[in-house]
Write an enzyme that holds these catalytic residues in place. Structure first.
Site, PDB file in Angstrom:
ATOM      1  N   GLU A   1      -6.648  -7.911  -0.535  1.00 42.19           N
ATOM      2  CA  GLU A   1      -7.228  -7.999   0.807  1.00 42.19           C
ATOM      3  C   GLU A   1      -8.722  -7.747   0.674  1.00 42.19           C
ATOM      4  OE1 GLU A   1      -5.225  -5.248   3.435  1.00 42.19           O
ATOM      5  OE2 GLU A   1      -3.255  -5.856   2.729  1.00 42.19           O
TER       6      GLU A   1
ATOM      7  N   GLU B   1       0.812  -1.224   0.000  1.00 47.59           N
ATOM      8  CA  GLU B   1       0.000   0.000   0.000  1.00 47.59           C
ATOM      9  C   GLU B   1       0.846   1.275   0.000  1.00 47.59           C
ATOM     10  OE1 GLU B   1      -2.942  -0.400   3.135  1.00 47.59           O
ATOM     11  OE2 GLU B   1      -4.242  -1.471   1.749  1.00 47.59           O
TER      12      GLU B   1
HETATM   13  C1  GAL Z   1      -4.551  -2.581   4.819  1.00 43.41           C
HETATM   14  C2  GAL Z   1      -3.174  -3.203   4.976  1.00 43.41           C
HETATM   15  C3  GAL Z   1      -3.178  -4.439   5.837  1.00 43.41           C
HETATM   16  C4  GAL Z   1      -4.005  -4.211   7.055  1.00 43.41           C
HETATM   17  C5  GAL Z   1      -5.405  -3.836   6.653  1.00 43.41           C
HETATM   18  C6  GAL Z   1      -6.336  -3.637   7.809  1.00 43.41           C
HETATM   19  O1  GAL Z   1      -4.412  -1.204   4.701  1.00 43.41           O
HETATM   20  O2  GAL Z   1      -2.597  -3.501   3.747  1.00 43.41           O
HETATM   21  O3  GAL Z   1      -1.855  -4.739   6.191  1.00 43.41           O
HETATM   22  O4  GAL Z   1      -3.408  -3.214   7.813  1.00 43.41           O
HETATM   23  O5  GAL Z   1      -5.392  -2.656   5.895  1.00 43.41           O
HETATM   24  O6  GAL Z   1      -6.029  -2.497   8.566  1.00 43.41           O
END
Ligand code: GAL
Length: 652
Positions: free
Chosen positions: A283, A119
């Site tokens: 994710e 990110e």
């Molecule tokens: C995203 C990140 C993850 C985790 C997730 C939940 O921004 O890539 O590592 O932090 O959010 O907060």
């Protein structure tokens, strides 16, 4: 994981201190064991380079790699993303860890690809370490060549800001007033940050291309001050995004009328799709979310996780990875839930993931060859997004209007795309759409105007809102009547304009040339003056001292039409235009859907797939006048069908 139908896992994206516990000492044992196990069970692996989390030894020994706030406060070890992209030392150490990992895993049979960093520009997207000021100065020298040119572009003669030596040129620094830098310098700052982020990412992608040429490269997330389109084109095989639809429920404006909640995430996914038509969700939200001190997202209700997964797929995802497998029992994210809870025993989210896994095991390959299709696109561009962050005379309007249009379209089941107008945008990119909506392109280069003229001349319909076309790429106002670069296309000029706020009462406009209606003329009003016989006035202002003057016009231009809407769009004014253009759902002749259901269409040579997504907890009554098959269950459907709360159908 295999039992649930999973085929891919991502690992290691923050594991620098495991791979390199002290400088120059490398160990791979933990991940070797994990990858071996994955391979044994037929799981493929995506490896993250761990550079979003420099270890304590690194930042302690080389403090120059740390990021610094504009006020000069150094951001230390303790969270993540506390480094800057300009430090040569950080680039060097990032290159070393990337090369060592690439060499170690390049031939591993389970490894299919790499995620670069994690990110980019999340958490923080401004950088003011000494190395950043130096890198910015170099960037300015390359861009402008001479100080005279820089002074002209930044309008430094105003308030005696003229630079006489390159050493005086820095990133914007604290000024009297709160964060009020020179606006043209501030725009260049964003361009620099974007270029600098991409050049940092390239350090890693160059190594991976050289050492591990058979594994693909991606990165995840869509964050500020980064031209993700260019990063994709220059460095990556496809783009990845992290989809947490509940962010839209916790971040929407509390005064917003009819918020779309998690359905609003579909608009964000359309921006992701503009970067790569088929993408990966690295994710996908799989539970309630929250850090210990921020964000507190409720648990997805039964069926919602499945709905969100198909939302991603409907909008173009061809690979979905859940975040995360098991909930962490320590650290900032102890409340950011994975599919499994702390105890790792079966729960309802695990069962839901298993249902999705089974469905995709049989339907996935049919879906994967298709692409999202739409006849309408919203145009955006980085110049205006970055300029508009600082310039409140147009920036906030784009978000407001973008949402209004998205709501008006999605509630009528009219799919839409997002297209970024960039230097390389071609007429073919635009001609795929019947209608383009470019809400408030304050900055409009003459080349962009020429491209939009060609699109319209050849039969396209383009719709602008207030504040169009009055600035050049430096952010200077043209010394021409508004709408500047878009004047010829729209056939109007702007007689005068005003913000509608503070002491100003709300203004309305009256629509004619179709069903008569009264809608709000929100936030800003351009009072229009037709300059050509080909212009038709579609609505007039209905209040304030300019009542009776044109508020909305359309201009016949070649085979097409250019609309100018003098205000900031709201859902009902977008609805008026949709009605006058006769836009309806592409499935209108066989499918009747209630408002709560989103329609998305993915298509390939063997035909369309219609994704129906019910965002309500209540069942939805849909009517099919043709028989269709639901790809997920194989059931034939026709007539009146009850779609369960949070239910999904994929009709072919
Ligand atoms: C995203 C990140 C993850 C985790 C997730 C939940 O921004 O890539 O590592 O932090 O959010 O907060």
């Amino acid at each position: 994981m295999r039992e649930l139908g999973f085929s891919v896992v991502r690992v290691a994206e923050f594991a620098w201190s495991i791979f390199e516990p002290t400088e120059g000492v490398f160990q791979f044992g933990l991940f070797d064991r994990a990858l071996e196990l994955a391979h044994k069970h037929g799981l493929k692996v995506i490896i993250g380079t761990p550079t979003a989390t420099p270890p304590a030894w690194l930042t302690h020994k080389y403090p120059e790699v740390l990021n610094v706030t504009q006020e000069g406060v150094t951001l230390h070890h303790g969270l993540r993303r506390h480094y800057n992209y300009s430090s040569q030392k950080y680039r060097e150490l990032s290159a070393i860890i990337t090369r060592r990992m690439a060499e170690h895993y390049k031939d591993h049979p389970a490894v299919i690809g790499w995620q670069i960093d994690n990110e980019f520009n999340c958490e923080i997207n401004e950088f003011y370490a000494p190395a950043d000021h130096d890198a910015f100065r170099e960037w300015c020298i390359t861009k402008y060549g001479t100080l005279d040119k820089l002074n002209e572009a930044w309008g430094t003669v105003f308030w005696s800001q003229t630079y006489s030596e390159w050493e005086q040129v820095c990133l914007p620094r604290p000024t009297p007033g709160k964060k009020q830098p020179n606006p043209h310098q501030a725009l260049d700052e964003k361009r620099f940050i974007s270029d600098n982020t991409i050049s940092y990412a390239k350090v890693q992608t160059d190594i991976l291309r050289e050492v591990a040429p058979h594994q693909w490269l991606t990165t995840n997330g869509l964050f500020g001050h980064l031209d993700s389109h260019r990063m994709q084109d220059d460095l990556l095989d496809f783009f990845s995004y992290d989809s947490y639809p509940q962010f839209s429920t916790i971040y929407y404006d509390k005064n917003e009328e009819n918020p779309l909640a998690d359905r609003g995430w579909s608009q964000t996914l359309s921006a992701v799709r503009s970067i790569s038509p088929n993408f990966c969700i690295m994710e996908q939200q799989a539970g309630p979310g929250g850090w210990v001190n921020r964000m507190d997202m409720p648990s997805p209700k039964p069926g919602q996780m499945r709905l969100w997964t198909y939302q991603s797929i409907a909008h173009g995802a061809n690979m979905v990875v859940y975040f995360r497998w098991r909930t962490a029992t320590f650290g900032n994210e102890i409340y950011w839930h994975g599919i499994n809870d702390y105890h790792n025993k079966l729960n309802r989210r695990v069962h839901e993931a298993g249902r999705i896994g089974a469905e995709l095991a049989q339907a996935g390959s049919r879906i994967a060859s298709t692409r999202y299709t739409a006849d309408i696109a919203m145009l955006r561009d980085y110049d205006n997004e970055w300029d508009g962050e600082y310039d409140v005379w147009h920036g906030p309007f784009s978000r407001q209007s973008g949402k209004a249009w998205f709501k008006a379209l999605t509630r009528r089941h009219i799919p839409s795309d997002t297209v970024y107008v960039r230097t390389g945008t071609t007429i073919e990119d635009l001609k795929r759409y019947k209608v383009l909506i470019y809400p408030h392109p304050a900055i409009m280069r003459d080349e962009t105007a020429a491209l939009l003229e060609q699109y319209t001349r050849e039969g396209g319909i383009i719709i602008f809102g207030c504040r169009t076309g009055y600035k050049d790429e430096r952010g200077h106002c043209y010394m021409r009547p508004f709408p500047g670069a878009a004047a010829a296309l729209t056939g109007i000029s702007v007689e005068e304009f005003t913000m509608v706020k503070g002491t100003r009462e709300a203004v309305s406009m009256k629509w004619s040339g179709g069903k008569e209606a009264l809608t709000g003329a929100d936030s800003f009003n351009d009072v229009l003056l037709p300059e050509s016989d080909s212009v038709v006035v579609v609505a007039h202002y209905a209040s304030d001292y300019y009542a009776g003057k044109p508020a909305v016009t359309k201009n016949k231009f070649g085979e097409g039409e250019a609309w100018y809407f003098g205000a900031v769009f709201n859902e009902s004014s977008a609805g008026q235009i949709i009605e006058r253009l006769g836009l309806v759902s592409p499935a209108a002749d066989w499918l009747a859907l209630p408002e709560q259901v989103e329609l998305s269409i993915r298509q390939d040579a063997s035909g369309p797939l219609h994704f129906l997504l019910n965002y309500s907890e209540q069942p939805a009554l849909i009517t099919l006048s043709e028989e269709k098959t639901d790809l997920l269950t194989g059931k034939k459907l026709s007539g009146t069908v009850d779609l369960e709360g949070y239910g999904v159908l994929v009709l072919s």
